[in-house]
Design an enzyme around this catalytic site. Sequence first.
Site, PDB file in Angstrom:
ATOM      1  N   ARG A  13     -40.849 -30.607   2.148  1.00 25.82           N
ATOM      2  CA  ARG A  13     -40.435 -31.237   0.900  1.00 25.82           C
ATOM      3  C   ARG A  13     -40.250 -30.185  -0.196  1.00 25.82           C
ATOM      4  O   ARG A  13     -39.147 -29.765  -0.499  1.00 25.82           O
ATOM      5  CB  ARG A  13     -41.467 -32.300   0.482  1.00 25.82           C
ATOM      6  CG  ARG A  13     -40.941 -33.296  -0.567  1.00 25.82           C
ATOM      7  CD  ARG A  13     -41.037 -32.813  -2.000  1.00 25.82           C
ATOM      8  NE  ARG A  13     -42.362 -32.437  -2.432  1.00 25.82           N
ATOM      9  CZ  ARG A  13     -42.624 -31.876  -3.603  1.00 25.82           C
ATOM     10  NH1 ARG A  13     -41.631 -31.607  -4.448  1.00 25.82           N
ATOM     11  NH2 ARG A  13     -43.857 -31.537  -3.938  1.00 25.82           N
ATOM     12  N   ASP A  14     -41.323 -29.703  -0.763  1.00 24.21           N
ATOM     13  CA  ASP A  14     -41.228 -28.755  -1.871  1.00 24.21           C
ATOM     14  C   ASP A  14     -40.637 -27.424  -1.405  1.00 24.21           C
ATOM     15  O   ASP A  14     -39.995 -26.722  -2.188  1.00 24.21           O
ATOM     16  CB  ASP A  14     -42.614 -28.534  -2.483  1.00 24.21           C
ATOM     17  CG  ASP A  14     -42.538 -28.009  -3.904  1.00 24.21           C
ATOM     18  OD1 ASP A  14     -41.483 -28.156  -4.532  1.00 24.21           O
ATOM     19  OD2 ASP A  14     -43.544 -27.462  -4.385  1.00 24.21           O
ATOM     20  N   HIS A 210     -52.028 -27.234  -6.319  1.00 27.43           N
ATOM     21  CA  HIS A 210     -50.688 -26.896  -5.825  1.00 27.43           C
ATOM     22  C   HIS A 210     -50.190 -25.714  -6.649  1.00 27.43           C
ATOM     23  O   HIS A 210     -49.927 -25.851  -7.849  1.00 27.43           O
ATOM     24  CB  HIS A 210     -49.770 -28.116  -6.007  1.00 27.43           C
ATOM     25  CG  HIS A 210     -48.352 -27.910  -5.604  1.00 27.43           C
ATOM     26  ND1 HIS A 210     -47.806 -28.508  -4.490  1.00 27.43           N
ATOM     27  CD2 HIS A 210     -47.346 -27.204  -6.168  1.00 27.43           C
ATOM     28  CE1 HIS A 210     -46.518 -28.178  -4.391  1.00 27.43           C
ATOM     29  NE2 HIS A 210     -46.226 -27.383  -5.409  1.00 27.43           N
ATOM     30  N   HIS A 212     -47.610 -22.241  -7.228  1.00 27.17           N
ATOM     31  CA  HIS A 212     -46.406 -21.473  -6.933  1.00 27.17           C
ATOM     32  C   HIS A 212     -46.701 -19.999  -7.197  1.00 27.17           C
ATOM     33  O   HIS A 212     -47.522 -19.660  -8.042  1.00 27.17           O
ATOM     34  CB  HIS A 212     -45.234 -21.961  -7.780  1.00 27.17           C
ATOM     35  CG  HIS A 212     -44.678 -23.271  -7.331  1.00 27.17           C
ATOM     36  ND1 HIS A 212     -43.367 -23.451  -6.988  1.00 27.17           N
ATOM     37  CD2 HIS A 212     -45.267 -24.484  -7.144  1.00 27.17           C
ATOM     38  CE1 HIS A 212     -43.156 -24.707  -6.617  1.00 27.17           C
ATOM     39  NE2 HIS A 212     -44.306 -25.353  -6.706  1.00 27.17           N
ATOM     40  N   CYS A 243     -38.930 -25.469  -7.668  1.00 24.98           N
ATOM     41  CA  CYS A 243     -38.590 -26.741  -8.317  1.00 24.98           C
ATOM     42  C   CYS A 243     -37.200 -26.647  -8.919  1.00 24.98           C
ATOM     43  O   CYS A 243     -36.959 -25.797  -9.790  1.00 24.98           O
ATOM     44  CB  CYS A 243     -39.609 -27.074  -9.397  1.00 24.98           C
ATOM     45  SG  CYS A 243     -39.230 -28.630 -10.247  1.00 24.98           S
ATOM     46  N   ASN A 252     -43.593 -21.626  -3.281  1.00 24.30           N
ATOM     47  CA  ASN A 252     -45.007 -21.963  -3.217  1.00 24.30           C
ATOM     48  C   ASN A 252     -45.784 -20.828  -2.563  1.00 24.30           C
ATOM     49  O   ASN A 252     -45.216 -19.927  -1.953  1.00 24.30           O
ATOM     50  CB  ASN A 252     -45.214 -23.219  -2.354  1.00 24.30           C
ATOM     51  CG  ASN A 252     -44.460 -24.419  -2.861  1.00 24.30           C
ATOM     52  OD1 ASN A 252     -45.011 -25.284  -3.495  1.00 24.30           O
ATOM     53  ND2 ASN A 252     -43.167 -24.473  -2.577  1.00 24.30           N
TER      54      ASN A 252
END
Length: 304
Positions: A13-14, A210, A212, A243, A252
């Site tokens: 996903r990310d 979470h 980055h 993002c 990430n």
Amino acid sequence: MARFIQIVEVGPRDGLQNEKAVLDPAVRADLVRRLEAAGAKRIEAVSFVHPKYVPQMAGAEDVMAVLPREVGRSRIGLVLNGKGYDRALATGVDEVNVSVAATDGFGLKNQGLAVKDQLAMLADIVARRHNAEASEGAPSLSAMISCVWGCPFDGEVSVDQVADMVGAIAAMGVREIGLADTIGVGDPWAVTQKVEAARAAAPDATLRLHFHDTRNTGLANAYAGVQAGIDVLDASVGGIGGCPFAPGATGNIATEDLVYMLERGGFQTGYDLDALIDTARWIGQAIGRPAPSALSRAGGFPRS
């Protein structure tokens, strides 16, 4: 026994949402399977956002259609609003992660909603889930607060802003609350400070972090979180991602880099490091560029 740190894999996903390459749903489902074979138990597999805005996440239903439910596996769908929640329910995801922003600037850019409206949206989803529990059942629910350590539009984010939002979400009955450094501006000391404030605001909630690695502080921030008592961390295989709504936000922290650091330190993660490295190299080929993680280049140590 060594302390166990749960790593939630967010690469499908990310990780993929900010890559130039747009992968077919079948390839994204294959990535999920490879990650599960490497030890992932919780995976953000899909995002239910409009493909107009994030074309890399188009076909979430197709991805989930070829991932039948399995005992011991949890496939998570990210949603930004009630429409996304409806789509997630229809696919049978195991978990729904609702994204909300700590700032009006990012909330308006990402979802078209100021903070107070995002909280109202989340409260509506929580109420719908509660009503479904007694009848048809519902996937588990978590909330992820973006821009906790800084916003690309509003700048610095205060401890009080974060604590107030965490407290409001906990009061709704959300049991897992994530804190995200969406643009990678945090530092280990600020991590400790905001984790402590969040824990005071929601003492019964599970906190999830979470990070980055935009400014090369991601692993240091993960270390600070673990030292502060956090047991749930997000990471993306290969260190891919970012993002699309946050200018300059790169990947990430890499799952394999995080696993290496933690296991060298005596923690357990349940991952197969060699299989993770192989998967990082594979996804690098799929997206047309080498995965940026350190371990995908250097390998583990000692050599197996």
